[in-house]
Write an enzyme that holds these catalytic residues in place. Structure first.
Site, PDB file in Angstrom:
ATOM      1  N   LEU A   1       0.827  -1.200   0.000  1.00 12.84           N
ATOM      2  CA  LEU A   1       0.000   0.000   0.000  1.00 12.84           C
ATOM      3  C   LEU A   1       0.865   1.254   0.000  1.00 12.84           C
ATOM      4  CD1 LEU A   1      -3.251   0.455   2.012  1.00 12.84           C
ATOM      5  CD2 LEU A   1      -1.585   2.286   1.957  1.00 12.84           C
TER       6      LEU A   1
ATOM      7  N   GLN B   1       2.264   1.868  -3.399  1.00 13.63           N
ATOM      8  CA  GLN B   1       1.269   2.405  -4.310  1.00 13.63           C
ATOM      9  C   GLN B   1       0.957   3.874  -4.008  1.00 13.63           C
ATOM     10  OE1 GLN B   1      -0.106   1.075  -6.954  1.00 13.63           O
ATOM     11  NE2 GLN B   1      -1.536   2.752  -7.367  1.00 13.63           N
ATOM     12  N   GLU B   2       0.899   4.208  -2.728  1.00 10.59           N
ATOM     13  CA  GLU B   2       0.459   5.546  -2.344  1.00 10.59           C
ATOM     14  C   GLU B   2       1.564   6.594  -2.459  1.00 10.59           C
ATOM     15  OE1 GLU B   2      -2.424   6.600  -1.792  1.00 10.59           O
ATOM     16  OE2 GLU B   2      -3.681   4.907  -1.278  1.00 10.59           O
ATOM     17  N   SER B   3       2.767   6.265  -2.009  1.00  8.91           N
ATOM     18  CA  SER B   3       3.820   7.294  -1.944  1.00  8.91           C
ATOM     19  C   SER B   3       5.179   6.836  -2.431  1.00  8.91           C
ATOM     20  CB  SER B   3       3.977   7.764  -0.494  1.00  8.91           C
ATOM     21  OG  SER B   3       4.530   6.718   0.305  1.00  8.91           O
TER      22      SER B   3
ATOM     23  N   TYR C   1      -6.313  -0.593  -8.660  1.00  8.90           N
ATOM     24  CA  TYR C   1      -5.659  -0.228  -7.403  1.00  8.90           C
ATOM     25  C   TYR C   1      -5.559  -1.443  -6.481  1.00  8.90           C
ATOM     26  CZ  TYR C   1      -5.194   2.235  -2.870  1.00  8.90           C
ATOM     27  OH  TYR C   1      -4.786   2.663  -1.630  1.00  8.90           O
TER      28      TYR C   1
END
Length: 741
Positions: free
Chosen positions: A613, A616-618, A724
């Site tokens: 996660l 994917q996010e940062s 996602y």
């Protein structure tokens, strides 16, 4: 200037304005009787070409470090470049002047920066001599030198035709980020020279194709003057031009820039009030003011005299209702989409609208678990035309999965086989083989199921479907590779050796230049050199790896992943853990491992999920901030963090603390665990809620929460959310492979 102003007393109005424009904008002194030492003119304010716009970190410290080294042509190059970025142009010119002759392998960089220093000093002729030496063949700096040389010719004030020719040459090059600047300047020079057809072409492209740029804003007054004087046919303030500009801005989600143009369009002569309402509705939808957008679309459909506009307004009104969650919203959405579909059938060019309506009708049935109704819709859409559109391909794929969901395993297998034949190169290929295996397993043909699962592991062992296939084979009592047919095994992928690869002879000089720039404490420019080299030699894997490593060190992870994917895609999809070791820290970094593990103690959540996660996010950047304001590693919204901490009895929250990895991971994991508990440990629902929000996921949980979890992921109707979830679960699998956990 006096002669031009005198001419204004007797000349025609437009000639007067144009003469003043030429003197004010194009003269080296900026339009007033000032020397260059007092005012170097507007050319100094033009946007800087790469790499001059790059930010060199810690310039004073680096200059001090270089000054302490033995004074050589190499150290002089580094000092001169840093002096330019420090705006010490006189010192930079003196430092760089002898370097090109003394360091021929770096002559391009030396001349480019010397030329820019001369340009900043207003020594335009001397700057041209340096910049022209890099033209036209320099693959790294040639385009930038060409643009800067055009600036110099403008600065001279007596070479406008030559400047225009430079801009024209620049506009012939592909992929230049400063194309809008060149269009603006070329338009101004063409107009000043009386070449109005050329000026119109430049202005039209700039204002209609790049309306978000400052160059378009600067060019608009000129376009208005020329249009009102009858010199060009293009009018940027006409209703049609405004509409086209607005549509481009809305496609790019630039609603703040589009909003005033929509209001301006409403006041433009001949504007269609219904289309103005339609565009306002699209802007409101993009801003997620969905309820107001519904009303505007309804008004646009009612007022429209154009049947095409009316039909699309009805469709978008139905699309708005898709965001809502109530049963009455689903009924209203269905009514509107069927109305739009009926209207599409009466239009000579209604095929695109009909396809869009059918797709939403299909997805709305699926998300509410109405599979019996959805199946014929999927078949109808998949067969609605001969072209292989994205919607038809998706419908053909879903037709197989819907049969599986309905328990028609033989039908599912047949539909998936037909899909594979029609779309042999589809991105659904690994999914198709996996679900074929699931259909065979459900029908009791375990041997064939193992064969299909083996095919997935042979071709796509890494990532989401490789993870699913390995799990399923284990559940069927087979080892990961026991069911792989030898005929399915592909040749080993090319992966980088642990020691790296030497550059090809063709790329060796460029690599040497990049290494020298790194040694001179200029990694920002070294990356520019390697990026240009990779564009020249796209098959040189050693260059791609060097670029990726340097980009990773600088925090430019997107560029790093692109470089590695371009050169090593087969390795990423099929390489073993050992094969992937040289790429591991670039593509799947594992920073802050202890923080993740500590915050998950006492839970059943796999730490690799959180790592996936965060990636994917940062991409593990603590300072990352999204356009929506989410902050840090796990992209936590400040309001969410404050609410969660207040529930825990903690006060004094500061939003900037979310950039602290320890704070961000603690809050982010706690928020994740709350969602995870809310969804009963359903990982796919938890992840989907991160992307689509809880309102929509509430619908999916109600109607799809009880189906096979893997099938649920395939049936997530939002493409962005479905991808996602798959990416994070695929990341989870890759972290397990790469780090052995």
């Amino acid at each position: 200037m006096k002669r031009s102003l005198a001419a204004c007393t007797s000349g025609p109005g437009f000639a007067c304005l144009l003469a003043m424009f030429t003197m004010l904008v194009l003269s080296p002194g900026g339009g007033f009787a000032q020397s260059q030492s007092q005012n170097l003119g507007p050319v100094q304010e033009y946007p800087l070409p790469r790499p001059l716009a790059a930010t060199i970190t810690d310039l004073p410290g680096k200059l001090k470090t270089l000054a302490a080294r033995p004074q050589t042509p190499r150290s002089a190059l580094g000092q001169g470049i840093m002096q330019v970025h420090s705006k010490q142009y006189q010192q930079a010119a003196a430092t760089l002047a002898p370097v090109a002759a003394q360091l021929p392998e770096m002559a391009g960089w030396a001349r480019f920066y010397l030329g820019f220093a001369r340009f900043r000093l207003g020594e335009y002729q001397a700057a041209l001599a340096e910049l022209d030496a890099t033209l036209p063949s320099d693959p790294v700096l040639g385009a930038e030198a060409l643009l800067l040389s055009a600036y110099c010719l403008e600065g001279l004030g007596t070479a406008q035709p030559q400047a225009l020719e430079r801009y024209r040459r620049f506009l012939e090059l592909d992929g230049q980020p400063l194309r809008p600047v060149a269009l603006w300047r070329a338009a101004a020079l063409a107009a000043a020279g009386g070449d109005y057809p050329a000026a119109e072409g430049y202005l039209r492209e700039l204002i209609l194709a790049s309306p978000w740029t400052s160059s378009a804003d600067k060019a608009e007054p000129l376009a208005l003057e020329l249009s009102r004087a009858g010199r060009i046919a293009f009018a940027p303030d006409s209703a049609d031009s405004l509409r086209r500009r607005i549509e481009v801005l809305l496609d790019k989600s630039m609603t703040a820039k589009a909003a005033p143009l929509i209001d301006q369009m409403g006041r433009a002569p001949g504007a269609d009030p219904a289309r103005v309402l339609y565009l306002k509705a699209k802007a409101l939808y993009a801003k997620r003011d969905t309820q107001t957008a519904v009303q505007y679309f309804e008004d646009a459909a009612r007022m429209a005299t154009d049947p095409v506009l009316a039909a699309w307004a009805v469709y978008h009104q139905g699309r708005c209702y898709w965001r809502f969650s109530g049963p009455e919203d689903a009924i209203r959405m269905d009514e509107l989409l069927r109305d739009a579909l009926r209207r599409a059938g009466t239009l000579p060019d209604g095929a695109e609208l009909a396809e869009a309506c059918r797709r939403l009708l299909l997805l709305s049935r699926m998300e509410r678990g109405r599979f019996l109704e959805a199946l014929p819709m999927a078949v109808e859409l998949s067969q609605s035309g001969p072209e292989a559109t994205e919607s038809r391909e998706q419908a053909a794929w879903l037709a197989g999965l819907l049969r599986f969901a309905l328990g028609d395993y033989a039908g599912a297998e047949a539909a998936l086989a037909a899909f594979a034949q029609k779309y042999p190169n589809s991105e659904y290929a690994p999914a198709m083989h996996y679900w074929t295996a699931r259909a065979k397993e459900a029908a009791g043909d375990l041997a064939s199921a193992r064969t299909s699962l083996g095919r997935v592991l042979a071709r796509w062992p890494n990532g989401y479907y490789g993870m699913l296939a390995a799990r399923k084979l284990a559940a069927l009592g087979a080892g990961p590779m026991e069911s792989v047919d030898a005929r399915e095994v592909l040749a080993p992928p090319a992966c980088p050796p642990a020691a790296g690869l030497p550059p090809s002879p063709e790329a060796s000089q460029g690599v040497a230049r990049a290494e020298l720039l790194q040694d001179l404490l200029l990694p920002e420019l070294a990356e520019r050199e390697l990026a240009a080299l990779a564009a020249q030699h796209p098959r040189d894997a050693s260059v791609a790896l060097r670029q990726a490593r340097l980009a990773t060190d600088m925090g430019n992870h997107l560029a790093a992943v692109r470089a590695v994917s371009r050169a090593y895609w087969p390795c990423l999809t099929r390489g073993s853990r050992q094969d992937l070791q040289p790429l591991r820290d670039i593509v799947y970094p594992n920073r802050f491992e202890e923080l993740v593990t500590r915050n998950l103690v006492g839970t059943d959540v796999d730490p690799n999920v959180i790592r996936g996660l965060i990636r994917q996010e940062s991409f593990f950047e603590p300072d990352a901030v999204s356009g929506a304001g989410a902050v840090g590693l796990m992209q936590v919204m400040p309001a969410t963090a404050r609410t969660l901490l207040e529930k825990l009895g903690e006060k004094g929250f500061r939003p900037e603390s979310l950039k602290d990895p320890a704070v961000n991971v603690r809050i982010g994991v706690r928020f994740f665990l709350e969602r995870y508990e809310e969804y009963g440990g359903n990982l796919a629902l938890t992840l989907a809620s991160y992307n689509a929000g809880q309102v929509k996921v509430r619908v999916w949980k109600e109607f799809l929460g009880g189906i096979d979890p893997e099938l649920f992921v395939e049936f997530i109707p939002y493409t962005e959310t479905r991808d996602y979830v798959k990416r994070i679960l695929g990341n989870q699998a890759m972290y397990a492979i790469l780090y052995g956990r």
